[in-house]
Design an enzyme around this catalytic site. Sequence first.
Site, PDB file in Angstrom:
ATOM      1  N   LEU A 184      38.411  41.390  48.378  1.00  0.00           N
ATOM      2  CA  LEU A 184      37.683  41.511  49.632  1.00  0.00           C
ATOM      3  C   LEU A 184      37.760  40.214  50.432  1.00  0.00           C
ATOM      4  O   LEU A 184      37.726  39.121  49.858  1.00  0.00           O
ATOM      5  CB  LEU A 184      36.218  41.851  49.359  1.00  0.00           C
ATOM      6  CG  LEU A 184      35.951  43.166  48.615  1.00  0.00           C
ATOM      7  CD1 LEU A 184      34.461  43.268  48.265  1.00  0.00           C
ATOM      8  CD2 LEU A 184      36.384  44.347  49.444  1.00  0.00           C
ATOM      9  N   THR A 228      29.506  36.333  38.732  1.00  0.00           N
ATOM     10  CA  THR A 228      28.327  36.243  39.586  1.00  0.00           C
ATOM     11  C   THR A 228      28.442  37.180  40.772  1.00  0.00           C
ATOM     12  O   THR A 228      27.464  37.840  41.158  1.00  0.00           O
ATOM     13  CB  THR A 228      28.129  34.801  40.075  1.00  0.00           C
ATOM     14  OG1 THR A 228      27.978  33.931  38.946  1.00  0.00           O
ATOM     15  CG2 THR A 228      26.888  34.693  40.943  1.00  0.00           C
ATOM     16  N   LYS A 250      20.549  33.001  34.974  1.00  0.00           N
ATOM     17  CA  LYS A 250      21.763  32.338  34.495  1.00  0.00           C
ATOM     18  C   LYS A 250      21.246  31.143  33.705  1.00  0.00           C
ATOM     19  O   LYS A 250      21.042  30.049  34.264  1.00  0.00           O
ATOM     20  CB  LYS A 250      22.655  31.903  35.665  1.00  0.00           C
ATOM     21  CG  LYS A 250      24.017  31.374  35.223  1.00  0.00           C
ATOM     22  CD  LYS A 250      24.890  31.074  36.425  1.00  0.00           C
ATOM     23  CE  LYS A 250      26.257  30.539  35.990  1.00  0.00           C
ATOM     24  NZ  LYS A 250      27.086  31.551  35.322  1.00  0.00           N
ATOM     25  N   PRO A 256      38.285  45.912  44.986  1.00  0.00           N
ATOM     26  CA  PRO A 256      39.509  45.322  45.533  1.00  0.00           C
ATOM     27  C   PRO A 256      39.266  43.880  45.957  1.00  0.00           C
ATOM     28  O   PRO A 256      38.125  43.401  45.988  1.00  0.00           O
ATOM     29  CB  PRO A 256      39.804  46.221  46.743  1.00  0.00           C
ATOM     30  CG  PRO A 256      38.453  46.660  47.193  1.00  0.00           C
ATOM     31  CD  PRO A 256      37.645  46.840  45.934  1.00  0.00           C
ATOM     32  N   GLY A 299      31.460  31.476  31.815  1.00  0.00           N
ATOM     33  CA  GLY A 299      32.819  31.593  31.300  1.00  0.00           C
ATOM     34  C   GLY A 299      33.026  32.906  30.571  1.00  0.00           C
ATOM     35  O   GLY A 299      32.529  33.951  30.974  1.00  0.00           O
TER      36      GLY A 299
END
Length: 231
Positions: A208, A17, A38, A206, A120
């Site tokens: 965060l 997400t 979703k 990276p 998932g």
Amino acid sequence: MSHAFFVAGTDTDIGKTTVACGLLHAARQAGLSTVAAKPVASGCEGTPAGLRNGDALALLGECSLTLDYAEVNPFAFAPAIAPHLAACEAGVELTVAALLPSVRLMLARGADFALVEGAGGWRVPLSGRENLSDLAVALGLPVILVVGVRLGCINHAMLSAEAIARDGLMLAGWVANIVDSHASRLDENLATLAERLPAPCLGRIPRLREATPAAMARYLDLAPLGLSSKV
């Protein structure tokens, strides 16, 4: 021309997400209209308006076209368990046929950029013998794979990519979401993923401190998906 993709992950809790919201934000910054869905979510909280899922609300917040919550997340379940188990406990038959209409309506909005986020990993069960991956197949959408970069991610990513291809869908791109910044040989593992996955890398994110959509968007590139800026 509209572009729609199915967002899958190599596992649960690897940032699907968060990455999807980053992609939507990047598209909005490029002047593109956005929508997202979703279709099924477990782990929802009760509100005066009904069950609400944090991931679905985050996606809704990055949609430039106006959508109702039910258009984004038509099947919401309270327990934070596998969707097919949550649906069974709620007495709901969770099938591809049940999920398709709302997703198709969302896609019919004609947004420049649309995302359908799974739950998932790739092989999440629905009712009977169906899986959530069957929804992606029924829609015929190319797939964006979010790879949770940690120990074991190469195996997870390659098996997911093989399953996507075996289902007849195109892997349009993948995102390296570094969930374990202390993983040994990080650069070497990323190089192996880039060498072996049959699609372009859309970004290396990276770990965060604040993984906001705007922060994520700075590390993502929509160009390999065939999207160009309207700004």
